[in-house]
Design a protein around this motif. Structure first.
Motif, short mmCIF file in Angstrom:
data_model
loop_
_atom_site.label_atom_id
_atom_site.label_comp_id
_atom_site.label_asym_id
_atom_site.label_seq_id
_atom_site.Cartn_x
_atom_site.Cartn_y
_atom_site.Cartn_z
N ALA A 37 0.82 -1.21 0.00
CA ALA A 37 0.00 0.00 0.00
C ALA A 37 0.86 1.26 0.00
O ALA A 37 0.53 2.25 -0.66
CB ALA A 37 -0.93 0.00 1.21
N ARG A 57 -7.83 0.87 4.70
CA ARG A 57 -7.34 1.53 3.48
C ARG A 57 -6.14 0.80 2.90
O ARG A 57 -6.03 0.64 1.68
CB ARG A 57 -7.00 2.98 3.81
N ASP A 58 -5.20 0.36 3.76
CA ASP A 58 -4.03 -0.36 3.26
C ASP A 58 -4.43 -1.60 2.46
O ASP A 58 -3.84 -1.88 1.42
CB ASP A 58 -3.10 -0.78 4.40
N LEU A 82 -5.90 -0.45 -0.92
CA LEU A 82 -4.83 0.04 -1.79
C LEU A 82 -3.95 -1.13 -2.24
O LEU A 82 -3.46 -1.15 -3.37
CB LEU A 82 -4.00 1.10 -1.08
N LEU A 95 -5.54 -2.66 -5.17
CA LEU A 95 -5.29 -1.86 -6.37
C LEU A 95 -3.88 -2.09 -6.90
O LEU A 95 -3.67 -2.21 -8.11
CB LEU A 95 -5.52 -0.38 -6.08
N GLU A 96 -2.92 -2.16 -5.99
CA GLU A 96 -1.54 -2.43 -6.41
C GLU A 96 -1.42 -3.82 -7.03
O GLU A 96 -0.66 -4.00 -7.99
CB GLU A 96 -0.58 -2.29 -5.22
N LEU A 117 -12.22 3.70 -5.54
CA LEU A 117 -10.92 4.16 -6.04
C LEU A 117 -10.78 5.67 -5.87
O LEU A 117 -9.78 6.15 -5.34
CB LEU A 117 -10.76 3.77 -7.52
N GLU A 118 -11.76 6.42 -6.31
CA GLU A 118 -11.69 7.89 -6.18
C GLU A 118 -11.68 8.31 -4.72
O GLU A 118 -10.90 9.18 -4.33
CB GLU A 118 -12.86 8.55 -6.90
N LEU A 152 -10.64 6.77 -2.05
CA LEU A 152 -9.42 6.45 -1.31
C LEU A 152 -8.17 7.11 -1.89
O LEU A 152 -7.17 7.24 -1.19
CB LEU A 152 -9.21 4.94 -1.25
N THR A 153 -8.22 7.49 -3.14
CA THR A 153 -6.99 8.03 -3.76
C THR A 153 -7.07 9.52 -4.05
O THR A 153 -6.12 10.24 -3.79
CB THR A 153 -6.64 7.27 -5.05
N LEU A 154 -8.16 9.99 -4.62
CA LEU A 154 -8.33 11.40 -4.97
C LEU A 154 -9.72 11.88 -4.54
O LEU A 154 -10.56 12.21 -5.38
CB LEU A 154 -8.14 11.61 -6.48
#
Length: 196
Positions: free
Chosen positions: A20, A100-101, A104, A107-108, A162-163, A165-167
């Protein structure tokens, strides 16, 4: 190969944290050892290689993000309608936000799977199994809509999470008066899931 299950679990969770924070390129045995607070070389005693570590991280991510059985039991007592689907989606967002980790890390794993065919095959299988399990659950519960509804809901929630947690600022004010992410979850379900 070392056989201490608690140590292995701690190393896998440390791998999730590294994934993450640093991405797949930063996922090394040395980084996992450091994140777990163990002597250098420990992870290499527990995993046959990086692919083994990634497979075990994949399994652990799905465990960490699985619904809480008590929450699920409580939700399942509600009427089987669109509002229940909304409640399930709120729970999904809460789990992704709370860990969150892990999200993420998922996603990774997706990104790494685009670069590594051997990982792509196993990761595709696990994600596809999750989607099919969701479809089966939806059918068994008698929730409104069919497999197509679940597939589109899956895609919409994937993008929303995705949005968020990231942006998260991307979504602020997109729909005036609609709270992020809660109001957007409700809008997604209203748009995709038919009335019962």
């Amino acid at each position: 190969m070392a056989r201490n299950p608690e140590r292995r679990a701690a190393l896998v969770d440390a791998g999730v944290a590294v994934l993450a924070r640093e991405g797949a390129r930063g996922l090394t045995f040395r980084a996992v050892d450091a994140a777990a607070g163990v002597p250098v070389g420990t992870a290499s005693n527990y995993f046959t290689g990086r692919d083994d570590l990634l497979r075990q991280i994949d399994a652990r991510l799905h465990e960490r993000l699985a619904p809480d059985p008590e929450v699920l039991a409580g939700l399942m007592r509600r009427p089987k309608d669109r509002s229940l689907v909304t409640a399930f989606m709120h729970d999904l967002m809460a789990r992704a936000t709370r860990d969150r980790d892990a999200y993420l890390g998922l996603l990774e794993m997706r990104l790494e799977a685009t670069r590594r065919p051997e990982l792509r095959a196993s990761y595709t299988k696990s994600v596809r199994a999750d989607l099919e399990e969701g479809m089966e659950f939806h059918r068994d519960m008698g929730l409104p809509g069919g497999d197509g509804t679940v597939a589109v809901l899956y895609l919409a929630m994937l993008g929303l999470i995705l949005e968020h947690l990231t942006l998260p600022d991307v979504l602020e004010g997109v729909l005036p008066g609609v709270a992020v992410p809660g109001g957007l979850i409700e809008r997604v379900v209203e748009t995709i899931v038919p009335e019962a």
